[in-house]
Scaffold this active site. Structure first.
Site, PDB file in Angstrom:
ATOM      1  N   PRO A 101       0.835  -1.215   0.000  1.00 35.34           N
ATOM      2  CA  PRO A 101       0.000   0.000   0.000  1.00 35.34           C
ATOM      3  C   PRO A 101       0.865   1.258   0.000  1.00 35.34           C
ATOM      4  CG  PRO A 101      -0.072  -1.094   2.147  1.00 35.34           C
ATOM      5  CD  PRO A 101       0.710  -1.978   1.239  1.00 35.34           C
ATOM      6  N   GLU A 102       0.555   2.175  -0.889  1.00 37.59           N
ATOM      7  CA  GLU A 102       1.266   3.453  -0.910  1.00 37.59           C
ATOM      8  C   GLU A 102       0.360   4.517  -0.285  1.00 37.59           C
ATOM      9  OE1 GLU A 102       4.140   4.695  -3.384  1.00 37.59           O
ATOM     10  OE2 GLU A 102       4.417   2.871  -4.546  1.00 37.59           O
ATOM     11  N   HIS A 128      -4.765 -15.118   9.191  1.00 41.13           N
ATOM     12  CA  HIS A 128      -3.797 -14.025   9.261  1.00 41.13           C
ATOM     13  C   HIS A 128      -4.337 -12.793   9.995  1.00 41.13           C
ATOM     14  CE1 HIS A 128      -0.977 -16.182   6.823  1.00 41.13           C
ATOM     15  NE2 HIS A 128      -1.865 -16.346   5.865  1.00 41.13           N
ATOM     16  N   ARG A 146       2.173 -11.175   5.587  1.00 45.99           N
ATOM     17  CA  ARG A 146       3.636 -11.112   5.549  1.00 45.99           C
ATOM     18  C   ARG A 146       4.244 -10.501   6.803  1.00 45.99           C
ATOM     19  NH1 ARG A 146       5.540  -9.207  -0.262  1.00 45.99           N
ATOM     20  NH2 ARG A 146       7.537  -9.797   0.640  1.00 45.99           N
TER      21      ARG A 146
END
Ligand SMILES: [Zn+2]
Length: 280
Positions: A2-3, A92, A116
């Protein structure tokens, strides 16, 4: 990853969903993130009300009426979604917060999921934020008035570094990632490998404007994600925005009247895309 535009879209969705709500409960299911989650610190937020949802660089800041701040960073693969408490958990899902309060039809649950595990969930206070190691060295936000052509020009007089590396340096400006650095340089017609000190004030002005435009366009294109987020049925994912050069190696340059082809180079270990014809 994500930016800034994705994070800003999530911020707006969160602000519309949990502002004014009281945190009724928190459950930590998996503490393993970039720094381990502190369940006791999170527990101390229970009972507090969310007064605002802010953002600094790519950090989301949930400000509580007690002066505490919940800091969330999405890392490489983190997502936040608002759902109903009875919806089945994903393996997750690291942290879940139950919110109660005005504007909510029944209770809502916020879940942080991060396969991650490069993200962060931390607790701080509004007063500590100024000197917090994550924030104390950050440059201005791209939308701040402090981030001007003059500011960039003055800060770069002695810097031989390529302009693209400078744009991605959070001490110079916070939150311009790899994709938007390439896009802004293309829009401003500046070669990504050009030495920062060899760019004049006019061109820094143009580059500053290009940064604000590409980020602003992306945030506007994120509007549909915001709706998905608010409806909270599932994972919003990250949105695909219209990009001029990023990931378009070998394709025709989209600038009117330019017959160049987009090229890819590697700078500081990251892919850069640019047009060798119209970027100098
Ligand atoms: Zn071109």
């Amino acid at each position: 990853m994500p930016e800034l535009p994705e994070v800003e879209t999530v911020r707006r969705g969160l602000a519309a969903t949990v502002s004014g709500c009281r945190m009724a409960a928190v459950r930590v299911r998996d503490v393993r993130l970039r720094q381990p989650v502190d369940p006791e610190a999170l527990q101390r937020l229970v009972g507090a009300r969310v007064t605002a949802v802010g953002r600094r660089a790519k950090y989301l800041l949930l400000e509580m009426d007690t002066g505490a701040v919940l800091i969330i960073h999405l890392g490489m693969s983190g997502t936040l979604r608002v759902t109903h408490p009875e919806i089945e958990l994903d393996r997750h899902d690291h942290v879940r917060w139950l919110f109660a309060g005005p504007g909510l039809a029944g209770d809502r649950e916020l879940r942080y999921r991060d396969p991650r595990r490069f993200g962060l969930v931390l607790v701080s206070t509004r007063t500590q934020l100024q000197t917090h190691p994550l924030f104390c060295r950050l440059g201005p936000e791209p939308f701040d008035t402090e981030f001007s052509g003059q500011y960039l020009w003055e800060r770069s007089r002695k810097l031989r570094r390529p302009v693209k590396n400078l744009l991605m340096d959070a001490r110079m400006v916070a939150g311009i990632g790899n994709i938007y650095a390439s896009e802004a340089l293309w829009r401003a017609g500046i070669h990504p490998a050009r030495s920062a000190r060899r760019i004049g004030l006019d061109r820094w002005d143009r580059l500053r404007r290009a940064c604000v435009e590409v980020l602003g366009d992306a945030i506007r294109q994120g509007g549909t994600t915001l709706n998905d987020f608010r409806d909270a049925a599932g994972d919003p994912g990250y949105f695909a925005v219209h990009l001029a050069v990023y990931g378009r190696s070998g394709r025709a340059c989209p600038r009117a009247g330019c017959d160049g082809r987009i090229r890819r180079i590697v700078q500081a270990g990251r892919s850069t895309f640019y047009c060798p014809r119209c970027q100098h």
